[in-house]
Design a protein around this motif. Structure first.
Motif, PDB file in Angstrom:
ATOM      1  N   ARG A 103       0.825  -1.201   0.000  1.00  0.00           N
ATOM      2  CA  ARG A 103       0.000   0.000   0.000  1.00  0.00           C
ATOM      3  C   ARG A 103       0.860   1.251   0.000  1.00  0.00           C
ATOM      4  NH1 ARG A 103      -4.686  -0.826   4.490  1.00  0.00           N
ATOM      5  NH2 ARG A 103      -3.057   0.102   5.789  1.00  0.00           N
ATOM      6  N   ASN A 104       0.214   2.370  -0.246  1.00  0.00           N
ATOM      7  CA  ASN A 104       0.929   3.653  -0.254  1.00  0.00           C
ATOM      8  C   ASN A 104       1.505   4.008   1.113  1.00  0.00           C
ATOM      9  OD1 ASN A 104       0.105   3.787  -2.888  1.00  0.00           O
ATOM     10  ND2 ASN A 104      -1.545   5.266  -2.534  1.00  0.00           N
ATOM     11  N   ASP A 105       0.908   3.488   2.190  1.00  0.00           N
ATOM     12  CA  ASP A 105       1.396   3.814   3.537  1.00  0.00           C
ATOM     13  C   ASP A 105       2.531   2.896   3.986  1.00  0.00           C
ATOM     14  OD1 ASP A 105       0.070   1.460   4.014  1.00  0.00           O
ATOM     15  OD2 ASP A 105      -1.310   2.262   5.523  1.00  0.00           O
ATOM     16  N   GLY A 106       2.977   2.002   3.106  1.00  0.00           N
ATOM     17  CA  GLY A 106       4.083   1.114   3.437  1.00  0.00           C
ATOM     18  C   GLY A 106       3.666  -0.224   4.005  1.00  0.00           C
ATOM     19  N   LYS A 107       2.419  -0.346   4.400  1.00  0.00           N
ATOM     20  CA  LYS A 107       1.927  -1.643   4.860  1.00  0.00           C
ATOM     21  C   LYS A 107       1.536  -2.511   3.660  1.00  0.00           C
ATOM     22  CE  LYS A 107       0.416  -0.575   9.560  1.00  0.00           C
ATOM     23  NZ  LYS A 107      -0.658  -0.779  10.555  1.00  0.00           N
ATOM     24  N   TYR A 108       1.280  -3.788   3.933  1.00  0.00           N
ATOM     25  CA  TYR A 108       0.971  -4.744   2.874  1.00  0.00           C
ATOM     26  C   TYR A 108      -0.409  -5.356   3.109  1.00  0.00           C
ATOM     27  CZ  TYR A 108       5.892  -4.331   1.635  1.00  0.00           C
ATOM     28  OH  TYR A 108       7.114  -3.829   1.261  1.00  0.00           O
ATOM     29  N   VAL A 109      -1.078  -5.676   2.015  1.00  0.00           N
ATOM     30  CA  VAL A 109      -2.386  -6.322   2.086  1.00  0.00           C
ATOM     31  C   VAL A 109      -2.266  -7.728   1.520  1.00  0.00           C
ATOM     32  CG1 VAL A 109      -4.807  -6.249   1.379  1.00  0.00           C
ATOM     33  CG2 VAL A 109      -3.580  -4.120   1.855  1.00  0.00           C
ATOM     34  N   LEU A 110      -2.759  -8.698   2.275  1.00  0.00           N
ATOM     35  CA  LEU A 110      -2.765 -10.103   1.886  1.00  0.00           C
ATOM     36  C   LEU A 110      -4.176 -10.485   1.451  1.00  0.00           C
ATOM     37  CD1 LEU A 110      -1.581 -13.079   1.944  1.00  0.00           C
ATOM     38  CD2 LEU A 110      -2.361 -13.136   4.335  1.00  0.00           C
TER      39      LEU A 110
END
Length: 325
Positions: A103-110
């Protein structure tokens, strides 16, 4: 992916026996063995530091498996559970075809497929967000699945896509063959059920639906009982939708692609097989994922002892044609 032993399994096993005596090595052309372990339906993502992370269907005592590579050539299976907790809607089994996006905020989506408590042996697309900015997780599941469509057989094989304008989408399969009439992958006896590929726009969080999903592909007679494992990329001004046809236990299982000039289609099937059984001594290759860069792919194939190992390949795209390097 639909777990069912097809009548063609015996033939598939004979092919496996013929190739496991000389396993694929890293080669200068074509695919190579990346993960010599049961690691089906691989999805992958590249972290900010350039390291690659791959995610596989449940196996090796993990709900979602994780592997790591510094160079995309050599991979290490990590001793880590990416999804240590589950949402209330899902059972403990059948966590299939994970895919991860940054994601744009640096976190990841599974994204993953899980069995629905509401309708056992049928599945929904679940989503989870990384606790921090480590792509390997852990991931915290959202309480509500992205898609179920249980009346149509369920939803599986989700994959994320970021368009050139910053809009996010998820493609997935409606698992119609899970309510089929039997035969190959439970959908070999007429009348055959549709197994459409849908495109769902999502918000910048990566999981909140925006509007309704639209159908962009479905099976026809050339695909056997199903199409599945969709993966979408944009190369130049052309959208490429990669997918597998036939049953995963069948030697006819393969990887094909369709193209479109608009993300919503219409998508035109090329009819070409990027890879099929027999190519490079592979058995039932499928479940392919291509990076947004358009030049790297992971996919699985049978590799002995009922395992589906992960193979890696460099690819090239010229016009609407895709081939291994």
């Amino acid at each position: 992916m639909w777990i069912n032993q097809a009548s063609s399994w015996a033939f598939g096993l004979s092919l496996i026996t013929s190739v496991t005596s000389s396993p694929i090595q890293v080669r200068t052309t074509g695919p190579w063995m990346a993960i010599d372990s049961d690691f089906p339906d691989p999805g992958f993502v590249q972290a900010d530091d350039g390291v690659w992370y791959a995610f596989g269907t449940n196996g090796n005592n993990r709900t979602v498996q994780v592997a790591r590579s510094p160079d995309f050539k050599t991979w290490t299976l990590l001793d880590k559970e990416a999804l240590p907790t589950l949402a209330g809607w899902e059972t403990q089994i059948d966590h299939w075809a994970p895919d991860v996006v940054r994601r744009n905020d640096g976190k990841y989506v599974l994204y993953y497929s899980g069995e629905a408590k509401e309708m056992l042996r049928h599945h929904c697309v679940g989503t989870a967000v990384s606790e921090g900015t480590d792509p390997s997780g852990p991931y915290i599941p959202n309480p509500t699945p992205l898609s179920c469509r249980l009346d149509q057989g369920g939803s599986i094989d989700s994959s994320g896509f970021l368009d050139k304008d910053g809009t996010r989408y998820v493609v997935f399969k409606v698992d119609g063959n899970s309510i089929g009439n039997g035969g190959d992958c439970n959908n070999g006896i007429a009348p055959l059920k549709p197994t459409p590929i849908l495109l769902q726009q999502v918000a910048t969080d990566g999981f909140t639906p925006v509007g309704d999903a639209v159908q962009i592909l479905d099976r026809d007679d050339s695909d056997g009982p199903l199409v599945e494992a969709p993966n979408l990329i944009l190369h130049g001004d052309t959208y490429f939708l990669f997918y597998s046809t036939h049953c995963y236990t069948d030697p006819l299982y393969d990887i094909r692609w369709a193209t479109a000039k608009s993300i919503t289609g219409p998508y035109t099937k090329t009819g070409a097989q990027l890879v099929k059984s027999g190519d490079y001594n592979l058995v039932s290759p499928g479940g392919g994922t291509v990076c947004g860069c358009g030049d790297k792919m992971l996919f699985h194939g049978f590799c002995g002892d009922n395992r589906r190992c992960t193979y890696a390949a460099d690819i090239t795209i010229q016009g609407t044609q895709v081939s291994f390097v």
